[in-house]
Design a protein around this motif. Structure first.
Motif, short mmCIF file in Angstrom:
data_model
loop_
_atom_site.label_atom_id
_atom_site.label_comp_id
_atom_site.label_asym_id
_atom_site.label_seq_id
_atom_site.Cartn_x
_atom_site.Cartn_y
_atom_site.Cartn_z
N UNK A 1 6.65 13.38 43.81
CA UNK A 1 6.52 12.15 44.59
C UNK A 1 6.71 12.46 46.07
N UNK A 2 5.80 11.97 46.89
CA UNK A 2 5.83 12.28 48.33
C UNK A 2 7.02 11.61 49.03
N UNK A 3 7.60 12.34 49.98
CA UNK A 3 8.67 11.77 50.79
C UNK A 3 8.08 10.75 51.78
N UNK A 4 8.84 9.72 52.05
CA UNK A 4 8.34 8.65 52.91
C UNK A 4 9.32 8.33 54.04
N UNK A 5 8.81 7.63 55.03
CA UNK A 5 9.63 7.24 56.18
C UNK A 5 10.89 6.51 55.71
N UNK A 6 10.76 5.67 54.71
CA UNK A 6 11.90 4.88 54.23
C UNK A 6 13.04 5.76 53.73
N UNK A 31 7.08 1.64 65.26
CA UNK A 31 5.66 1.92 65.02
C UNK A 31 5.55 2.61 63.66
N UNK A 32 4.56 2.21 62.85
CA UNK A 32 4.36 2.84 61.56
C UNK A 32 4.78 1.95 60.41
N UNK A 33 4.94 2.57 59.25
CA UNK A 33 5.30 1.84 58.03
C UNK A 33 6.37 2.62 57.27
N UNK A 34 7.31 1.90 56.61
CA UNK A 34 8.30 2.59 55.77
C UNK A 34 7.65 3.40 54.66
N UNK A 35 6.41 3.06 54.29
CA UNK A 35 5.73 3.74 53.20
C UNK A 35 4.94 4.97 53.66
N UNK A 36 4.88 5.21 54.97
CA UNK A 36 4.16 6.39 55.47
C UNK A 36 4.78 7.66 54.90
N UNK A 58 3.55 19.93 66.91
CA UNK A 58 4.33 20.38 65.77
C UNK A 58 3.96 19.65 64.47
N UNK A 59 2.91 18.85 64.53
CA UNK A 59 2.43 18.11 63.35
C UNK A 59 3.54 17.27 62.73
N UNK A 60 4.25 16.55 63.60
CA UNK A 60 5.36 15.69 63.18
C UNK A 60 4.81 14.35 62.66
N UNK A 61 5.49 13.79 61.65
CA UNK A 61 5.09 12.50 61.10
C UNK A 61 5.99 11.35 61.53
N UNK A 62 7.19 11.68 62.01
CA UNK A 62 8.16 10.66 62.40
C UNK A 62 8.98 11.15 63.58
N UNK A 353 19.72 14.63 48.90
CA UNK A 353 18.79 13.79 48.16
C UNK A 353 17.61 14.55 47.59
N UNK A 354 17.56 15.86 47.86
CA UNK A 354 16.48 16.67 47.35
C UNK A 354 15.14 16.37 48.00
N UNK A 355 15.16 16.00 49.28
CA UNK A 355 13.95 15.65 50.02
C UNK A 355 13.40 16.88 50.74
N UNK A 356 12.12 17.12 50.61
CA UNK A 356 11.48 18.26 51.27
C UNK A 356 10.95 17.81 52.63
N UNK A 357 11.86 17.63 53.57
CA UNK A 357 11.52 17.17 54.92
C UNK A 357 12.15 18.12 55.94
#
Length: 372
Positions: A1-6, A31-36, A58-62, A353-357
């Protein structure tokens, strides 16, 4: 399952909920969405053209900033406008913008505490209280032999935390009486017969916001079909957030020496100050950013020195008239550690939390001031 902004927002707001921010502040996702979906996060003090450029490279998403990027409403979003250009680039490159400002300043364990600890203060307390933690007392009656199971269930939901102690409770022996009626399935006793049971009165406290889950956990752990318990609101609320911190130096220092320590600790060449360089400093108030409006709070707390930024001429006069030394180490300088601290905080939170971020610090110098 993909990691999200939320997922990142949850880590931050578990420590610093948006409700803790000052009423005038603009915090949260701008700016953006919690689901991004996200793979990389950039942490900075301010979102500027340079920082946005760095995020794109740096190809950052947040981007997580300390100061709000959007503070006043925009009348338009134009690529030629400084704010509009950044909003346009953020949307075009799928970069969400999130801000944690006064909420991360005021909470226990937040930025104010990080600055105070970095400066070597101990016995740290809030300078100006802005919020209090409300508590309830839970009293539950448990058959002898089952009190540990119920107490553990309560503790696992946060009940029984007092200061730096956990699993706090009080227990007393007694006798419980009840008569099971038709339609019941009693754990102890027979229908229609008065039963007397050795029971433990178990008492503990819980934060207001955790009461429901604590009661649910208690019910699930309790052996009785019908659980006898009481909930009492407590008036001894605990200060749990506020502006600035007050602490003491383990070894009092002359103001001149403290100034040199501040410069070294915050990695700056110069500071502005007012006061007596020979004054022995023991009790210190710290307000990261702009905190000169808390001069009277520092005086009331009997502080020897206030360390902050953005000190003005007449504020310095007031401080001197009241015997308070003030070190103006700069707005940017007293908040700059936000970046590395937040990177470490989020990195640890993602690991738990085991998040790959991947969380990285901004390396762009956005301090608007220069010194000759």
């Amino acid at each position: 399952m993909a990691e999200r902004v939320k997922d990142i927002i949850q880590i931050i707001e578990n420590l610093a909920p948006k409700s803790a921010a000052e009423s005038w502040d603009k915090v949260g996702l701008q700016v953006g969405s919690p689901q991004d979906t996200i793979k990389k996060v950039l942490v900075c003090l301010d979102v500027t053209d340079d920082v946005m450029e760095e995020a794109i490279e740096n190809e950052v998403n947040l981007i997580i900033s300390h100061h709000p990027f959007l503070f006043k409403p925009l009348k338009h979003i134009l690529k030629e406008d400084s704010k509009g250009k950044i909003v346009y680039q953020a949307i075009k490159n799928n970069i969400a913008l999130y801000c944690c400002h006064t909420n991360i300043d005021v909470v226990m364990g937040g930025l104010n505490d990080q600055v105070a600890m970095k400066l070597g203060l101990s016995n740290i307390k809030i300078l100006q209280v802005t919020g209090q933690q409300e508590y309830y007392k839970i009293v539950v009656f448990v058959p002898e032999g089952y009190e540990e199971k119920v107490a553990t269930a309560l503790a696992e939901t946060g009940a029984g935390h007092i200061g730096n102690y956990s699993h706090c409770s009080f227990r007393s022996d007694g006798t419980g009486t009840f008569m099971p009626l038709e339609g019941t399935d009693p754990f102890i006793g027979n229908i229609g017969e008065l039963e007397k049971v050795k029971e433990i009165r178990l008492e503990t406290i819980i934060k207001k916001e955790d009461l429901s889950k604590s009661l649910k956990s208690m019910m699930e752990a309790h052996p009785y079909e019908e659980v006898a318990y009481d909930v009492y609101p407590l008036i001894n609320a605990e200060a749990n957030r506020g502006i600035g911190r007050v602490g003491v130096l383990d070894n009092p220092l002359q103001l001149s020496i403290l100034i040199e320590d501040v410069k070294k600790i915050l990695d700056i060449d110069k500071v502005k100050f007012c006061g007596d360089v020979n004054h022995q400093i023991e009790k210190v108030a710290v307000v990261n950013g702009s905190g000169a409006d808390l001069i009277f709070d520092a005086i009331g707390a009997k502080c020897d020195c206030l360390i902050t930024g953005d000190l003005k001429y007449h504020e310095a006069q007031i401080a001197l008239e009241n015997g308070l030394n003030v070190i103006d180490a700069g707005h940017f300088e007293t908040e700059a550690l936000f970046v590395d601290w937040m990177v470490a905080f989020l990195t640890e939170g993602c690991k738990e939390k085991g998040l790959d971020i991947d969380v990285i610090p901004s390396n762009r110098n956005i301090n608007p001031f220069q010194y000759l």
